[in-house]
Design a protein around this motif. Structure first.
Motif, PDB file in Angstrom:
ATOM      1  N   PHE A   9      -2.908 -13.183   9.550  1.00 39.05           N
ATOM      2  CA  PHE A   9      -2.618 -14.456   8.898  1.00 39.05           C
ATOM      3  C   PHE A   9      -3.802 -15.408   9.012  1.00 39.05           C
ATOM      4  O   PHE A   9      -4.686 -15.227   9.843  1.00 39.05           O
ATOM      5  CB  PHE A   9      -1.363 -15.114   9.490  1.00 39.05           C
ATOM      6  N   GLN A  10      -3.788 -16.396   8.156  1.00 34.99           N
ATOM      7  CA  GLN A  10      -4.744 -17.493   8.162  1.00 34.99           C
ATOM      8  C   GLN A  10      -3.963 -18.797   8.115  1.00 34.99           C
ATOM      9  O   GLN A  10      -2.842 -18.840   7.594  1.00 34.99           O
ATOM     10  CB  GLN A  10      -5.644 -17.460   6.924  1.00 34.99           C
ATOM     11  N   ILE A  11      -4.593 -19.833   8.631  1.00 33.80           N
ATOM     12  CA  ILE A  11      -4.012 -21.164   8.544  1.00 33.80           C
ATOM     13  C   ILE A  11      -4.820 -21.932   7.493  1.00 33.80           C
ATOM     14  O   ILE A  11      -6.039 -22.000   7.590  1.00 33.80           O
ATOM     15  CB  ILE A  11      -4.103 -21.906   9.897  1.00 33.80           C
ATOM     16  N   ARG A  12      -4.147 -22.462   6.502  1.00 32.34           N
ATOM     17  CA  ARG A  12      -4.845 -23.311   5.510  1.00 32.34           C
ATOM     18  C   ARG A  12      -4.945 -24.709   6.091  1.00 32.34           C
ATOM     19  O   ARG A  12      -3.948 -25.294   6.514  1.00 32.34           O
ATOM     20  CB  ARG A  12      -4.067 -23.354   4.199  1.00 32.34           C
ATOM     21  N   ILE A  13      -6.156 -25.228   6.077  1.00 38.36           N
ATOM     22  CA  ILE A  13      -6.396 -26.600   6.517  1.00 38.36           C
ATOM     23  C   ILE A  13      -7.193 -27.255   5.398  1.00 38.36           C
ATOM     24  O   ILE A  13      -8.343 -26.888   5.166  1.00 38.36           O
ATOM     25  CB  ILE A  13      -7.177 -26.656   7.842  1.00 38.36           C
ATOM     26  N   LEU A  25     -14.827 -16.015  16.666  1.00 38.30           N
ATOM     27  CA  LEU A  25     -16.170 -16.583  16.777  1.00 38.30           C
ATOM     28  C   LEU A  25     -16.161 -17.822  17.675  1.00 38.30           C
ATOM     29  O   LEU A  25     -17.016 -17.954  18.562  1.00 38.30           O
ATOM     30  CB  LEU A  25     -16.714 -16.926  15.392  1.00 38.30           C
ATOM     31  N   LEU A  26     -15.194 -18.715  17.490  1.00 40.11           N
ATOM     32  CA  LEU A  26     -15.107 -19.894  18.343  1.00 40.11           C
ATOM     33  C   LEU A  26     -14.898 -19.500  19.803  1.00 40.11           C
ATOM     34  O   LEU A  26     -15.489 -20.101  20.707  1.00 40.11           O
ATOM     35  CB  LEU A  26     -13.974 -20.822  17.895  1.00 40.11           C
ATOM     36  N   THR A  27     -14.078 -18.494  20.031  1.00 36.26           N
ATOM     37  CA  THR A  27     -13.828 -18.026  21.397  1.00 36.26           C
ATOM     38  C   THR A  27     -15.123 -17.520  22.035  1.00 36.26           C
ATOM     39  O   THR A  27     -15.417 -17.835  23.188  1.00 36.26           O
ATOM     40  CB  THR A  27     -12.754 -16.919  21.396  1.00 36.26           C
ATOM     41  N   HIS A  28     -15.916 -16.768  21.275  1.00 31.60           N
ATOM     42  CA  HIS A  28     -17.185 -16.266  21.810  1.00 31.60           C
ATOM     43  C   HIS A  28     -18.185 -17.399  22.043  1.00 31.60           C
ATOM     44  O   HIS A  28     -18.940 -17.363  23.021  1.00 31.60           O
ATOM     45  CB  HIS A  28     -17.785 -15.202  20.892  1.00 31.60           C
ATOM     46  N   VAL A  29     -18.210 -18.393  21.167  1.00 30.27           N
ATOM     47  CA  VAL A  29     -19.083 -19.551  21.387  1.00 30.27           C
ATOM     48  C   VAL A  29     -18.666 -20.245  22.673  1.00 30.27           C
ATOM     49  O   VAL A  29     -19.508 -20.589  23.510  1.00 30.27           O
ATOM     50  CB  VAL A  29     -19.050 -20.526  20.183  1.00 30.27           C
ATOM     51  N   LEU A  53     -19.327 -21.254  11.188  1.00 26.40           N
ATOM     52  CA  LEU A  53     -19.097 -22.435  12.018  1.00 26.40           C
ATOM     53  C   LEU A  53     -19.215 -23.723  11.215  1.00 26.40           C
ATOM     54  O   LEU A  53     -18.459 -24.671  11.451  1.00 26.40           O
ATOM     55  CB  LEU A  53     -20.065 -22.442  13.204  1.00 26.40           C
ATOM     56  N   GLU A  54     -20.115 -23.755  10.242  1.00 27.95           N
ATOM     57  CA  GLU A  54     -20.186 -24.913   9.345  1.00 27.95           C
ATOM     58  C   GLU A  54     -18.880 -25.062   8.572  1.00 27.95           C
ATOM     59  O   GLU A  54     -18.390 -26.178   8.374  1.00 27.95           O
ATOM     60  CB  GLU A  54     -21.361 -24.777   8.382  1.00 27.95           C
ATOM     61  N   ALA A  55     -18.318 -23.935   8.132  1.00 28.42           N
ATOM     62  CA  ALA A  55     -17.042 -23.975   7.403  1.00 28.42           C
ATOM     63  C   ALA A  55     -15.923 -24.495   8.304  1.00 28.42           C
ATOM     64  O   ALA A  55     -15.080 -25.275   7.862  1.00 28.42           O
ATOM     65  CB  ALA A  55     -16.702 -22.587   6.861  1.00 28.42           C
ATOM     66  N   VAL A  56     -15.906 -24.068   9.558  1.00 31.91           N
ATOM     67  CA  VAL A  56     -14.893 -24.555  10.503  1.00 31.91           C
ATOM     68  C   VAL A  56     -15.081 -26.053  10.721  1.00 31.91           C
ATOM     69  O   VAL A  56     -14.111 -26.820  10.702  1.00 31.91           O
ATOM     70  CB  VAL A  56     -14.959 -23.793  11.847  1.00 31.91           C
ATOM     71  N   ASN A  57     -16.321 -26.484  10.914  1.00 30.22           N
ATOM     72  CA  ASN A  57     -16.584 -27.914  11.129  1.00 30.22           C
ATOM     73  C   ASN A  57     -16.170 -28.759   9.930  1.00 30.22           C
ATOM     74  O   ASN A  57     -15.831 -29.935  10.085  1.00 30.22           O
ATOM     75  CB  ASN A  57     -18.054 -28.149  11.456  1.00 30.22           C
ATOM     76  N   ALA A  58     -16.188 -28.174   8.735  1.00 25.67           N
ATOM     77  CA  ALA A  58     -15.832 -28.915   7.525  1.00 25.67           C
ATOM     78  C   ALA A  58     -14.320 -28.995   7.305  1.00 25.67           C
ATOM     79  O   ALA A  58     -13.868 -29.715   6.414  1.00 25.67           O
ATOM     80  CB  ALA A  58     -16.487 -28.264   6.311  1.00 25.67           C
ATOM     81  N   LEU A  59     -13.532 -28.290   8.103  1.00 29.56           N
ATOM     82  CA  LEU A  59     -12.080 -28.277   7.904  1.00 29.56           C
ATOM     83  C   LEU A  59     -11.439 -29.638   8.147  1.00 29.56           C
ATOM     84  O   LEU A  59     -10.443 -29.977   7.516  1.00 29.56           O
ATOM     85  CB  LEU A  59     -11.413 -27.242   8.818  1.00 29.56           C
ATOM     86  N   THR A  60     -11.955 -30.386   9.095  1.00 26.00           N
ATOM     87  CA  THR A  60     -11.357 -31.677   9.441  1.00 26.00           C
ATOM     88  C   THR A  60     -12.449 -32.709   9.676  1.00 26.00           C
ATOM     89  O   THR A  60     -13.628 -32.395   9.644  1.00 26.00           O
ATOM     90  CB  THR A  60     -10.489 -31.555  10.724  1.00 26.00           C
ATOM     91  N   ASP A  61     -12.041 -33.917   9.955  1.00 19.25           N
ATOM     92  CA  ASP A  61     -12.997 -34.997  10.190  1.00 19.25           C
ATOM     93  C   ASP A  61     -13.776 -34.818  11.493  1.00 19.25           C
ATOM     94  O   ASP A  61     -14.884 -35.299  11.615  1.00 19.25           O
ATOM     95  CB  ASP A  61     -12.283 -36.354  10.220  1.00 19.25           C
ATOM     96  N   GLU A  84     -11.354 -26.511  20.651  1.00 21.90           N
ATOM     97  CA  GLU A  84     -10.419 -25.952  21.642  1.00 21.90           C
ATOM     98  C   GLU A  84      -8.995 -25.975  21.096  1.00 21.90           C
ATOM     99  O   GLU A  84      -8.240 -25.017  21.270  1.00 21.90           O
ATOM    100  CB  GLU A  84     -10.488 -26.741  22.960  1.00 21.90           C
ATOM    101  N   ALA A  85      -8.633 -27.062  20.410  1.00 20.92           N
ATOM    102  CA  ALA A  85      -7.288 -27.179  19.840  1.00 20.92           C
ATOM    103  C   ALA A  85      -7.058 -26.149  18.737  1.00 20.92           C
ATOM    104  O   ALA A  85      -5.972 -25.562  18.640  1.00 20.92           O
ATOM    105  CB  ALA A  85      -7.057 -28.593  19.305  1.00 20.92           C
ATOM    106  N   LEU A  86      -8.071 -25.898  17.899  1.00 24.38           N
ATOM    107  CA  LEU A  86      -7.942 -24.889  16.846  1.00 24.38           C
ATOM    108  C   LEU A  86      -7.716 -23.498  17.436  1.00 24.38           C
ATOM    109  O   LEU A  86      -6.838 -22.756  16.994  1.00 24.38           O
ATOM    110  CB  LEU A  86      -9.194 -24.866  15.960  1.00 24.38           C
ATOM    111  N   VAL A  87      -8.519 -23.146  18.445  1.00 22.63           N
ATOM    112  CA  VAL A  87      -8.372 -21.837  19.088  1.00 22.63           C
ATOM    113  C   VAL A  87      -7.001 -21.719  19.738  1.00 22.63           C
ATOM    114  O   VAL A  87      -6.317 -20.703  19.595  1.00 22.63           O
ATOM    115  CB  VAL A  87      -9.504 -21.592  20.116  1.00 22.63           C
TER     116      VAL A  87
END
Length: 116
Positions: A9-13, A25-29, A53-61, A84-87
């Motif tokens: 599954f994916q979460i749409r944000i 990827l976030l977990t490994h970072v 990671l740029e795409a993740v950073n663009a998900l929210t403010d 941390e909250a996303l993971v």
């Protein structure tokens, strides 16, 4: 023989998506403190990891990952509280959904339901 059924599954944000690859990827970072080391662990290029990671950073403010350029301390990357909250949210949902879906997935994999 085919692979056993599994849940994915994916979460749409907003307009983006957060799924298993970005969560890993976030977990490994978080675990390595390095985008390059995280990319190596996943067998991907640094450029691909940076793009994700740029795409993740663009998900929210609020950004999920912050980087520090090299220098005396060598630079690095770390998860922000948002990262941390996303993971944590993704892992919580993964465990809950896997538990709920387990009987259904097992039934799909029963010998009388396979056609291989």
């Amino acid at each position: 023989m085919s692979e056993a059924p599994r849940l994915w599954f994916q979460i749409r944000i907003g307009e983006g998506r957060f799924g298993p690859g970005k969560a890993e990827l976030l977990t490994h970072v978080r675990d390595t403190g390095s985008i390059s080391a995280a990319a190596r662990r996943m067998g991907m290029s640094y450029r691909r990891a940076w793009t994700l990671l740029e795409a993740v950073n663009a998900l929210t403010d609020a950004p999920a990952v912050e980087t520090e350029r090299g220098g005396a301390r060598g630079g690095g990357a770390r998860l922000t509280p948002r990262g941390e909250a996303l993971v944590a949210a993704y892992e919580h949902l993964r465990v809950a959904l896997a538990s709920t879906a387990a009987p259904t997935l097992a039934a799909l994999d029963a010998p009388d339901n396979r056609h291989d």
